[in-house]
Structure formats: structure tokens, C-alpha cells
Scaffold this active site. Structure first.
Site, PDB file in Angstrom:
ATOM      1  N   GLY A 196      37.744  34.316  47.932  1.00  0.00           N
ATOM      2  CA  GLY A 196      38.157  35.575  47.292  1.00  0.00           C
ATOM      3  C   GLY A 196      38.325  35.414  45.786  1.00  0.00           C
ATOM      4  N   SER A 229      53.446  39.079  45.080  1.00  0.00           N
ATOM      5  CA  SER A 229      53.044  40.081  44.091  1.00  0.00           C
ATOM      6  C   SER A 229      54.267  40.694  43.437  1.00  0.00           C
ATOM      7  CB  SER A 229      52.259  41.171  44.822  1.00  0.00           C
ATOM      8  OG  SER A 229      52.103  42.305  43.996  1.00  0.00           O
ATOM      9  N   TYR A 234      50.970  47.483  52.625  1.00  0.00           N
ATOM     10  CA  TYR A 234      50.509  46.278  51.921  1.00  0.00           C
ATOM     11  C   TYR A 234      51.677  45.622  51.172  1.00  0.00           C
ATOM     12  CZ  TYR A 234      49.124  43.635  47.845  1.00  0.00           C
ATOM     13  OH  TYR A 234      49.075  42.681  46.867  1.00  0.00           O
ATOM     14  N   LYS A 253      53.936  41.781  51.666  1.00  0.00           N
ATOM     15  CA  LYS A 253      54.304  40.738  50.684  1.00  0.00           C
ATOM     16  C   LYS A 253      55.796  40.436  50.794  1.00  0.00           C
ATOM     17  CE  LYS A 253      50.275  39.979  48.903  1.00  0.00           C
ATOM     18  NZ  LYS A 253      49.581  38.734  49.301  1.00  0.00           N
ATOM     19  N   TYR A 263      52.476  37.385  41.475  1.00  0.00           N
ATOM     20  CA  TYR A 263      51.489  37.687  40.442  1.00  0.00           C
ATOM     21  C   TYR A 263      51.734  39.066  39.875  1.00  0.00           C
ATOM     22  CZ  TYR A 263      48.872  34.547  43.606  1.00  0.00           C
ATOM     23  OH  TYR A 263      48.474  33.555  44.447  1.00  0.00           O
ATOM     24  N   PHE A 264      51.542  39.186  38.563  1.00  0.00           N
ATOM     25  CA  PHE A 264      51.481  40.508  37.954  1.00  0.00           C
ATOM     26  C   PHE A 264      50.028  40.987  38.115  1.00  0.00           C
ATOM     27  CE2 PHE A 264      55.769  41.565  36.637  1.00  0.00           C
ATOM     28  CZ  PHE A 264      56.387  40.453  37.166  1.00  0.00           C
ATOM     29  N   ASN A 284      41.221  49.059  41.409  1.00  0.00           N
ATOM     30  CA  ASN A 284      41.957  48.452  40.297  1.00  0.00           C
ATOM     31  C   ASN A 284      41.299  48.789  38.958  1.00  0.00           C
ATOM     32  OD1 ASN A 284      42.398  45.981  42.635  1.00  0.00           O
ATOM     33  ND2 ASN A 284      44.166  46.938  41.669  1.00  0.00           N
ATOM     34  N   GLY A 322      52.235  57.016  44.049  1.00  0.00           N
ATOM     35  CA  GLY A 322      52.711  55.665  44.381  1.00  0.00           C
ATOM     36  C   GLY A 322      52.731  54.710  43.195  1.00  0.00           C
ATOM     37  N   ASP A 323      52.150  55.109  42.051  1.00  0.00           N
ATOM     38  CA  ASP A 323      52.146  54.222  40.879  1.00  0.00           C
ATOM     39  C   ASP A 323      53.533  54.151  40.254  1.00  0.00           C
ATOM     40  OD1 ASP A 323      49.635  53.174  40.702  1.00  0.00           O
ATOM     41  OD2 ASP A 323      48.898  54.597  39.200  1.00  0.00           O
TER      42      ASP A 323
HETATM   43  C1  UD1 Z   1      47.906  47.530  42.464  1.00  0.00           C
HETATM   44  C2  UD1 Z   1      48.844  47.687  43.602  1.00  0.00           C
HETATM   45  C3  UD1 Z   1      49.644  46.436  43.754  1.00  0.00           C
HETATM   46  C4  UD1 Z   1      48.744  45.273  43.986  1.00  0.00           C
HETATM   47  C5  UD1 Z   1      47.723  45.183  42.884  1.00  0.00           C
HETATM   48  C6  UD1 Z   1      46.688  44.157  43.268  1.00  0.00           C
HETATM   49  C7  UD1 Z   1      49.372  50.110  43.658  1.00  0.00           C
HETATM   50  C8  UD1 Z   1      50.432  51.135  43.499  1.00  0.00           C
HETATM   51  N1  UD1 Z   1      49.723  48.851  43.405  1.00  0.00           N
HETATM   52  O1  UD1 Z   1      48.669  47.359  41.285  1.00  0.00           O
HETATM   53  O2  UD1 Z   1      50.534  46.574  44.822  1.00  0.00           O
HETATM   54  O3  UD1 Z   1      49.480  44.091  44.062  1.00  0.00           O
HETATM   55  O4  UD1 Z   1      47.052  46.417  42.693  1.00  0.00           O
HETATM   56  O5  UD1 Z   1      45.740  44.004  42.277  1.00  0.00           O
HETATM   57  O6  UD1 Z   1      48.249  50.436  44.008  1.00  0.00           O
HETATM   58  N2  UD1 Z   1      44.457  52.932  36.681  1.00  0.00           N
HETATM   59  C9  UD1 Z   1      43.794  53.998  36.073  1.00  0.00           C
HETATM   60  N3  UD1 Z   1      42.537  54.309  36.517  1.00  0.00           N
HETATM   61  C10 UD1 Z   1      41.916  53.612  37.524  1.00  0.00           C
HETATM   62  C11 UD1 Z   1      42.599  52.517  38.132  1.00  0.00           C
HETATM   63  C12 UD1 Z   1      43.880  52.216  37.680  1.00  0.00           C
HETATM   64  O7  UD1 Z   1      44.313  54.635  35.179  1.00  0.00           O
HETATM   65  O8  UD1 Z   1      40.779  53.964  37.904  1.00  0.00           O
HETATM   66  C13 UD1 Z   1      45.804  52.569  36.192  1.00  0.00           C
HETATM   67  C14 UD1 Z   1      46.865  52.658  37.272  1.00  0.00           C
HETATM   68  O9  UD1 Z   1      47.381  53.953  37.349  1.00  0.00           O
HETATM   69  C15 UD1 Z   1      47.863  51.621  36.763  1.00  0.00           C
HETATM   70  C16 UD1 Z   1      46.998  50.575  36.044  1.00  0.00           C
HETATM   71  O10 UD1 Z   1      45.765  51.245  35.780  1.00  0.00           O
HETATM   72  O11 UD1 Z   1      48.723  52.187  35.834  1.00  0.00           O
HETATM   73  C17 UD1 Z   1      46.735  49.359  36.876  1.00  0.00           C
HETATM   74  O12 UD1 Z   1      46.247  49.793  38.141  1.00  0.00           O
HETATM   75  P1  UD1 Z   1      45.717  48.752  39.234  1.00  0.00           P
HETATM   76  O13 UD1 Z   1      44.709  47.830  38.629  1.00  0.00           O
HETATM   77  O14 UD1 Z   1      45.308  49.529  40.442  1.00  0.00           O
HETATM   78  O15 UD1 Z   1      46.991  47.845  39.559  1.00  0.00           O
HETATM   79  P2  UD1 Z   1      48.470  48.281  40.038  1.00  0.00           P
HETATM   80  O16 UD1 Z   1      48.519  49.677  40.438  1.00  0.00           O
HETATM   81  O17 UD1 Z   1      49.409  47.821  38.998  1.00  0.00           O
END
Ligand code: UD1
Length: 342
Positions: A12, A127, A152, A156, A180-181, A202, A300-301
Site C-alpha cells: 500500500g 490516525s 473507519y 482506529k 499519522y496526520f 483525499n 464530517g470534515d
Molecule cells: C481523511 C479522513 C481521515 C483519514 C484520512 C486518511 C475524513 C473526514 N477524514 O482525512 O479520517 O485518516 O483521510 O488519509 O474523511 N478536500 C477538498 N477537496 C477534495 C478533497 C479534500 O477541499 O476534493 C479538503 C477536505 O475538505 C479537507 C482537506 O482537503 O479539509 C484534506 O482532506 P483529505 O485529504 O480527505 O483528508 P482528511 O479529511 O483530513
């Protein structure tokens, strides 16, 4: 003789980078992966980087019989790094039983085998999702965990508890949970990286696929948060820096440098960056203009989170080193390689 480390989920995203760093540090690696979300070709690319192809077995660690049979043939394993897990937040809401079964049962099977075959050490892939939206920033390892927002996220949290309760009950076990962040970027060789199936959830894979022309536009989820520019803030950490922290954690356990039988470390940079800062950083690092639009918040964000890295820096002796632009460029180089873009 080189110590043998089992890396579950080693084909992975984070697993593959960690296999390379372990091999570069002289460890023998055996990978177990069911290939449900990764490709066997990753092993060849690991070999191209490190010069060594890791041993590999394909099976599902939620299968207790297969897991036991594996350990009966590999009782010389010194430590385990457990990455293998299902990780799509949205899917976990639709398929909670799949997530609980995959993610909890696989850890329990590993712990059973650790006890039966005398494998003392385990590093668990946790996480920052366990903190939810913290009341105080940055978050330290002492920051209270909050109720998970998704099955999910709950796996964790519960897996951390399964680990700490097991270590308490069985003094022969030692474990480290790494929280992890937001891991981003790819190996500087562009031979391994993140390869999401279908539409990326992501941020950074969505950005690189938009830049590559696979997606029309990036949607920025919300610009009305209480942050520097209104978009949500995260602590984005380079995946190679993150992989290196696993080698340090393994050494800590193998050399008995751990202060407690169960330890937790935050792995981040200590800096929060907004979505728009990442977008601008990507454009600056790569010279590619991104088509993006601000839309509503994503359900959920959380608004903002970043790590206090003092404990990891001082106690583990590890620090994230790579800059954001270098990291975003590595993600773009990987995307270009995958898509055959010059
Ligand atoms: C997400 C998961 C988290 C997980 C991690 C794994 C959620 C709520 N959390 O984190 O539990 O451990 O992935 O990698 O899903 N964004 C946009 N546009 C996009 C995609 C993302 O604006 O198309 C923004 C999101 O709103 C967020 C930031 O980018 O503010 C990061 O998003 P993302 O990469 O999905 O990570 P997390 O949400 O922090």
C-alpha cells in the site's frame, strides 16, 4: 543476521515507502497483503529503489487459520508493522461490518499469533482522526480522543484500545501506536506513490489527477471556516518522512529504548496548512495551474488540526524534514509517471 520485520499492507501507500526505508536500514522485510487495494507490481518497484525484493505472501489477515499458518512458518519475525486496513471513510459508513471485521479482526489475529509464536513487538498505524476536532491546538498525545465520526475512524480508536489492553494483560508484548496526520507525496524516484482506485477522496491525489486532466476541477470543500483564508487546515506530512519514523519506532522497540510497554506518538510536521495554501503551493512547485472551485463544506470534515510534534521530536528523535513544495512536486512527478505525462 538481519532482523526480519513483517509489514502488513506493505504494497500500500505508506506501507511500500516504509518497506524501502526498512530495507535501506538493513532489515529483512516480509510483506503480507491481500492486494485488495494495491498491486503486486509495487514489489518490483520497491526492488528498483532498494535493490531488494521483499518476501511476499498474499492473504487476508482477518483469516485466523491462514494467519496462524503463516506465523508457524515465520516464527523468526522480530517485529510487526501493521498497516493493512480498509481506509475509505465514506465506504465505512455504508459498510460498517466490513470495516469492523477487516480492521479489528486482523489486529486480534496478529496479537494471538504474537503470543503463540513469541513475537514481542508491534507498531500500529493509527490516525489523528482519533482526536476529532480538538478543543485546543496543536494536539499533543495527551489530548483526549473524541468519539469517531465514522466506522473507519472508530476502528482506529478501538484498535488502539485492543492494543493497549492486550499489552497490559500480556507483559511480553510491546507496542507503539503512530498517529499519522495527513500523509502526502511520493518517493523521489517516482517509482512508488499513492494510487487510489476510482475517484480520489483525499486532497492531494485529487489535485494531481486534476492537473493531469483526469478530473475537470478540484472542489474546495468550504471557505467559511475560522482559518487563515476560510478553507480547512491540516498537517500534511511527506510520506518518506513518515516511513522513516517507522524505522525509528522499530529500533526503539528492538533495542528496548521504549519508556513504557505501550507508547503513542503524533507524526506530523507541526504546521497547519489550508486547502487553498496547498493549492497555491502545488501551482508554485509545479508551474501547473489548477482549475478549482469553492463548494459547500464536506459532511464530517473538521475545521482545523495540526500536531504538536515535541514528543516525537524529543523522545523518538525523529523530525519531519521535507518541505511542502518539494512534497507536492513529488506527488506530481508520481502522477505524471503513472499517466505517462512528460
Ligand atoms: C481523511 C479522513 C481521515 C483519514 C484520512 C486518511 C475524513 C473526514 N477524514 O482525512 O479520517 O485518516 O483521510 O488519509 O474523511 N478536500 C477538498 N477537496 C477534495 C478533497 C479534500 O477541499 O476534493 C479538503 C477536505 O475538505 C479537507 C482537506 O482537503 O479539509 C484534506 O482532506 P483529505 O485529504 O480527505 O483528508 P482528511 O479529511 O483530513
Amino acid at each position: 543476521m538481519a532482523k526480519k520485520i513483517l509489514v502488513t499492507g506493505g504494497t500500500g501507500y505508506i506501507g511500500s515507502h516504509t518497506v524501502v526505508e526498512l530495507q535501506n536500514s538493513g532489515y529483512d522485510v516480509i510483506v503480507v497483503d491481500d492486494l485488495s487495494n494495491s498491486s503486486i507490481d509495487v514489489l518490483d518497484n520497491i526492488e528498483k529503489i532498494s535493490g531488494k525484493k521483499p518476501a511476499f505472501e498474499q492473504f487476508d489477515l482477518a483469516d485466523a487459520t491462514k494467519t496462524d499458518e503463516f506465523f508457524s512458518r515465520n516464527s523468526d519475525i522480530s517485529a510487526i508493522i501493521h498497516f493493512a486496513a480498509s481506509k475509505a471513510v465514506g465506504e465505512s459508513v455504508q459498510k460498517p461490518l466490513l470495516y469492523y471485521r477487516n480492521n479489528l479482526v486482523s489486529l486480534m489475529n496478529l496479537l494471538d499469533c504474537q503470543l503463540k509464536y513469541n513475537v514481542a513487538n508491534i507498531v500500529f498505524s493509527s490516525s489523528c482522526t482519533v482526536y476529532g476536532q480538538p478543543d485546543v491546538l496543536p494536539v499533543t498525545e495527551e489530548t483526549p480522543r473524541k468519539d469517531a465520526e465514522s466506522p473507519y475512524g472508530n476502528t482506529k480508536r478501538v484498535n488502539e484500545d485492543i492494543l493497549s489492553d492486550s499489552i497490559l494483560a500480556f507483559p511480553q508484548l510491546k507496542g507503539i501506536a503512530l498517529r499519522y496526520f495527513n500523509p502526502i507525496g511520493a518517493h523521489p524516484t517516482a517509482l512508488i506513490g499513492e494510487l487510489p482506485l476510482g475517484v480520489p477522496q483525499n486532497l492531494v491525489p485529487f489535485i494531481t489527477q486534476t492537473a493531469a486532466g483526469l478530473r475537470d476541477e478540484l472542489k474546495v470543500f468550504g471557505d467559511d471556516y475560522d482559518t487563515v483564508d476560510g478553507s480547512a487546515v491540516r498537517d500534511y506530512i511527506n510520506v518518506v518522512d513518515l516511513a522513516k519514523a517507522h524505522v525509528v519506532a522499530i529500533e526503539r522497540l528492538l533495542e528496548g529504548k521504549n519508556k513504557k510497554s505501550y507508547e503513542i506518538f503524533n507524526l506530523g510536521t507541526g504546521n497547519g496548512l489550508s486547502v487553498l495554501e496547498i493549492v497555491n503551493g502545488f501551482e508554485k512547485a509545479t508551474g501547473v495551474k489548477l482549475n478549482y472551485k469553492v463548494v459547500d463544506r464536506r459532511a464530517g470534515d473538521i475545521e482545523k488540526i495540526w500536531a504538536d510534534t515535541t514528543f516525537a521530536n524529543e523522545e523518538l528523535g525523529w523530525k519531519a524534514e521535507k518541505g511542502t513544495e518539494e512534497t507536492l512536486l513529488s506527488a506530481w512527478n508520481w502522477e505524471k509517471k503513472v499517466r505517462g505525462i512528460k
